[in-house]
Scaffold this motif. Structure first.
Motif, PDB file in Angstrom:
ATOM      1  N   SER A   1       0.817  -1.220   0.000  1.00  0.00           N
ATOM      2  CA  SER A   1       0.000   0.000   0.000  1.00  0.00           C
ATOM      3  C   SER A   1       0.847   1.265   0.000  1.00  0.00           C
ATOM      4  O   SER A   1       0.303   2.375  -0.017  1.00  0.00           O
ATOM      5  CB  SER A   1      -0.932   0.009   1.221  1.00  0.00           C
ATOM      6  N   SER A   2       2.174   1.117   0.036  1.00  0.00           N
ATOM      7  CA  SER A   2       3.053   2.286   0.025  1.00  0.00           C
ATOM      8  C   SER A   2       3.060   2.923  -1.354  1.00  0.00           C
ATOM      9  O   SER A   2       2.666   2.306  -2.358  1.00  0.00           O
ATOM     10  CB  SER A   2       4.482   1.893   0.402  1.00  0.00           C
ATOM     11  N   GLU A   3       3.513   4.163  -1.442  1.00  0.00           N
ATOM     12  CA  GLU A   3       3.598   4.835  -2.735  1.00  0.00           C
ATOM     13  C   GLU A   3       4.478   4.042  -3.698  1.00  0.00           C
ATOM     14  O   GLU A   3       4.127   3.856  -4.861  1.00  0.00           O
ATOM     15  CB  GLU A   3       4.164   6.246  -2.554  1.00  0.00           C
ATOM     16  N   MET A   4       5.607   3.550  -3.193  1.00  0.00           N
ATOM     17  CA  MET A   4       6.503   2.756  -4.031  1.00  0.00           C
ATOM     18  C   MET A   4       5.830   1.474  -4.496  1.00  0.00           C
ATOM     19  O   MET A   4       5.852   1.134  -5.685  1.00  0.00           O
ATOM     20  CB  MET A   4       7.781   2.433  -3.263  1.00  0.00           C
TER      21      MET A   4
ATOM     22  N   MET B   1       4.927   0.713  -8.422  1.00  0.00           N
ATOM     23  CA  MET B   1       5.590  -0.396  -9.089  1.00  0.00           C
ATOM     24  C   MET B   1       4.562  -1.365  -9.659  1.00  0.00           C
ATOM     25  O   MET B   1       4.696  -1.845 -10.793  1.00  0.00           O
ATOM     26  CB  MET B   1       6.523  -1.118  -8.108  1.00  0.00           C
ATOM     27  N   PHE B   2       3.528  -1.656  -8.887  1.00  0.00           N
ATOM     28  CA  PHE B   2       2.481  -2.563  -9.355  1.00  0.00           C
ATOM     29  C   PHE B   2       1.782  -1.989 -10.584  1.00  0.00           C
ATOM     30  O   PHE B   2       1.584  -2.674 -11.591  1.00  0.00           O
ATOM     31  CB  PHE B   2       1.470  -2.803  -8.235  1.00  0.00           C
TER      32      PHE B   2
ATOM     33  N   MET C   1      -7.078   1.371  -3.154  1.00  0.00           N
ATOM     34  CA  MET C   1      -5.914   2.233  -3.288  1.00  0.00           C
ATOM     35  C   MET C   1      -5.286   2.099  -4.674  1.00  0.00           C
ATOM     36  O   MET C   1      -4.873   3.091  -5.279  1.00  0.00           O
ATOM     37  CB  MET C   1      -4.897   1.928  -2.193  1.00  0.00           C
ATOM     38  N   VAL C   2      -5.225   0.891  -5.199  1.00  0.00           N
ATOM     39  CA  VAL C   2      -4.688   0.685  -6.552  1.00  0.00           C
ATOM     40  C   VAL C   2      -5.505   1.460  -7.576  1.00  0.00           C
ATOM     41  O   VAL C   2      -4.954   2.088  -8.500  1.00  0.00           O
ATOM     42  CB  VAL C   2      -4.695  -0.814  -6.920  1.00  0.00           C
TER      43      VAL C   2
ATOM     44  N   GLU D   1      -5.680   6.768   1.395  1.00  0.00           N
ATOM     45  CA  GLU D   1      -5.122   6.350   2.678  1.00  0.00           C
ATOM     46  C   GLU D   1      -6.108   5.479   3.424  1.00  0.00           C
ATOM     47  O   GLU D   1      -7.315   5.488   3.147  1.00  0.00           O
ATOM     48  CB  GLU D   1      -4.746   7.565   3.524  1.00  0.00           C
ATOM     49  N   VAL D   2      -5.566   4.708   4.350  1.00  0.00           N
ATOM     50  CA  VAL D   2      -6.364   3.812   5.186  1.00  0.00           C
ATOM     51  C   VAL D   2      -6.031   4.117   6.634  1.00  0.00           C
ATOM     52  O   VAL D   2      -4.851   4.197   7.002  1.00  0.00           O
ATOM     53  CB  VAL D   2      -6.054   2.328   4.856  1.00  0.00           C
TER      54      VAL D   2
END
Length: 204
Positions: free
Chosen positions: A100-103, A107-108, A174-175, A181-182
């Motif tokens: 769930s991070s920005e990175m 990347m996903f 989130m994706v 945010e959660v």
């Protein structure tokens, strides 16, 4: 494509990777220019190309290093003697934290967006992310079984079951950009529930 066999390491290798990481996260894979990456890394284009003759190789190495770093941190910090519930809760937090991070999200998204034209990007991400998680968690499951805490006939399946439960619909939202945010209490409820369900199925 085996990234490790095609990457030349040297004095400015980490510098190039960090510059590439910044630009890929800012502009995505397709939007990232070699000029911008070289500027961010404070190296010449010739130096950059001496390490990575192909932008795909550079992105795959960034993804591989990031996933490996997260996996190594989790492995070092896990205390298998803590008991299955404590270990699974910790692992669940790590899974959620990275995915769930920005990175992790970027990347996903990049790998999915580019998978049609460059399937090796998705393959490299899968091998350096999910496959590493399978190896590390399967090893822990073996240890927990030897102590009589868990009984898991199909460990690979169990790894993905646990990982998916730790993300659920919150990660998908989130994706897709439905939310950005959660809240901590939502994350805790999600992970506690994942651990409860997992132990109800595989706990001894």
């Amino acid at each position: 494509m085996n990234v490790a066999h095609e990457v030349r390491r040297g004095r400015k290798f980490d510098q190039v990777l960090e510059g590439a990481r910044q630009i890929f996260m800012r502009d995505g894979f397709e939007g990232a220019s070699v000029d911008d990456i070289a500027t961010a890394a404070n190296v010449s284009k010739a130096t950059l190309y001496s390490y990575f003759p192909d932008k795909r190789l550079l992105f795959m190495e960034v993804a591989r290093c990031e996933c490996a770093t997260q996996a190594d941190k989790a492995s070092v910090e896990i205390s298998v003697e803590a008991g299955a519930r404590a270990v699974l809760t910790y692992v669940g937090e790590k899974i959620w934290g990275f995915t769930s991070s920005e990175m992790g999200l970027k990347m996903f998204r990049i790998c999915v967006a580019e998978s049609g034209r460059f399937p090796e990007l998705g393959q490299a991400f899968y091998e350096s992310g999910p496959e590493v998680m399978v190896a590390r968690l399967s090893e822990y499951f073996e240890e927990a079984e030897s102590r009589g805490e868990l009984r898991i006939p199909d460990k690979r399946l169990a790894v993905f079951q646990f990982s998916d439960m730790c993300k659920s619909d919150l990660w998908l939202q989130m994706v897709l950009g439905v939310r950005t945010e959660v809240a901590p209490e939502e994350r805790r409820r999600l992970i506690d529930s994942a651990v409860d369900v997992f132990l109800a199925r595989y706990g001894v």
